[in-house]
Enzyme design. Structure first.
Site, short mmCIF file in Angstrom:
data_model
loop_
_atom_site.label_atom_id
_atom_site.label_comp_id
_atom_site.label_asym_id
_atom_site.label_seq_id
_atom_site.Cartn_x
_atom_site.Cartn_y
_atom_site.Cartn_z
N LYS A 288 30.80 59.84 -14.32
CA LYS A 288 31.82 58.93 -14.29
C LYS A 288 33.11 59.83 -14.37
O LYS A 288 33.09 61.15 -14.82
CB LYS A 288 31.94 57.93 -15.33
CG LYS A 288 31.18 56.57 -15.58
CD LYS A 288 31.38 55.46 -16.15
CE LYS A 288 30.34 54.05 -15.73
NZ LYS A 288 29.60 53.50 -16.49
N ARG A 323 22.11 55.51 -19.86
CA ARG A 323 22.47 54.85 -18.54
C ARG A 323 22.41 55.95 -17.27
O ARG A 323 23.57 56.42 -17.88
CB ARG A 323 22.43 53.49 -17.99
CG ARG A 323 22.66 52.96 -16.59
CD ARG A 323 23.43 52.24 -17.01
NE ARG A 323 23.36 50.89 -15.46
CZ ARG A 323 23.88 51.45 -14.37
NH1 ARG A 323 25.49 52.92 -14.73
NH2 ARG A 323 24.07 51.32 -12.76
#
Length: 347
Positions: A288, A323
């Site tokens: 991210k 995840r």
């Protein structure tokens, strides 16, 4: 499963400790059912008192919520971190858009990931900042055939469908999916909660604001920890009210969704503060933007090492599901971490 919701005006944040420093005892409790971590003290945060106050004396129900084993997930015990591999079948995913669109490519990638991942998360709509909504029929066409092909190929690994839409989730479940991963926490589609309740499947409730198109414009909070906490409290309450069984709820603080780098870092530091819900905790921070902001890694593909570092931080804070895009690298790092904690075997 939770026997009660936490107090709405306080957060109990346990201090995770390594299993190497001592076994559980009368004063040492397993952290969220972990075989690797324990705790013996917690900070009590209150809306009226911004500074954390050490709390040696917790009510039995509070201690139990933080400590007890979480319900198994599709046959997987959650006494150690489980890796959820991300399989995007979209042309515009921020990290791997277009790479696994075809059935053969998706099945090949799934076979590669399940060497290291225990869950597959399949998504047909990008939720990156600025992404536009995909029509339901198109999202179904992207995801359901892939899930069906995976099952026909003999892949039995639990599959999660990453969607906000009930019709997409229903088609995925019919094709062989086991879990619903809803970034809107059942807010986007009014039919989603009823579907999950009727099917009796696990569902991930994630914190997010607005929509992917506009969420970064709403990255403003008086206190991001309390805002995320309040949101998840409200969504858990709504899910229970809709008839979803408590043992089927999973929480996700939503790293990167309508948040700045400072917000993401605060949530990562305070991750253990979500354990007093008594529910499994999913961490999705792979590749991210905040990793790039901190390291200068401009593209998602350059953020693998940073992503692994964040995954290990999540494991050390008791996250139950990690995840990630990079399943092999995460598994290698996690295996070393588990061995250091004194648990070489993953059986």
């Amino acid at each position: 499963m939770p026997e009660r919701l936490p107090h709405p005006d306080q957060i109990l944040s346990p201090l995770p400790r390594s299993a190497l420093t001592g076994p559980a005892s009368a004063t040492r409790h397993a952290l969220a059912g972990s075989r690797h971590l324990w705790w013996d003290s917690a900070d009590r945060l209150s809306r009226r008192a911004p500074r954390a106050a050490p709390s040696a004396q917790l009510a039995p129900a509070e201690t139990a919520a933080i400590s007890r084993s979480r319900a198994d997930l599709c046959g997987l015990t959650l006494d150690r971190p489980r890796i959820m591999g991300i399989l995007n079948v979209t042309p515009d995913s921020f990290s791997d858009g277009g790479r696994h669109n075809g059935l053969d490519a998706a099945v090949d990638r799934a076979r590669e990931m399940i060497r290291d991942a225990e869950i597959l998360d399949i998504g047909g709509e990008s939720t990156r900042p600025g992404a536009t909504e995909v029509p339901v029929a198109e999202e179904i066409e992207r995801t359901a055939p892939v899930i069906r092909a995976l099952r026909e190929a003999g892949i039995t690994t639990p599959i999660s469908i990453d969607t906000r839409k009930a019709r997409v989730a229903e088609a995925a479940l019919e094709a062989g999916a086991d879990i619903v991963n809803d970034v809107s926490a059942l807010r986007f589609d009014p039919d989603m909660a009823a579907l999950v309740a009727a099917r009796g499947v696990p569902v991930v409730l994630m914190h997010s604001v607005a929509s992917p198109e506009t969420m970064q414009k709403h990255a403003v909070y008086d206190d991001v920890l309390w805002s995320v906490r309040d949101h998840l409290y409200e969504r858990v309450t709504a899910a229970l009210g809709a008839g979803i069984r408590p043992e089927n709820l999973i929480l996700d603080p939503g790293i990167g969704f309508g948040k700045t780098t400072a917000h993401d870092l605060r949530l990562l530091r305070e991750l253990a503060g979500f354990h007093d819900f008594g529910l499994p905790l999913l961490l999705g921070a792979s590749r991210k933007k905040f990793i790039g902001a901190l390291t200068g890694a401009a593209t998602p593909a350059e953020r693998v090492t940073g992503s692994v570092a964040v995954a290990l931080q999540g494991a050390a804070m008791g996250a139950h599901i990690l995840r990630v895009h990079d399943t092999r690298e995460t598994r290698q790092a996690l295996s070393i971490w588990q061995a250091i904690q004194g648990n070489i075997s993953e059986a």
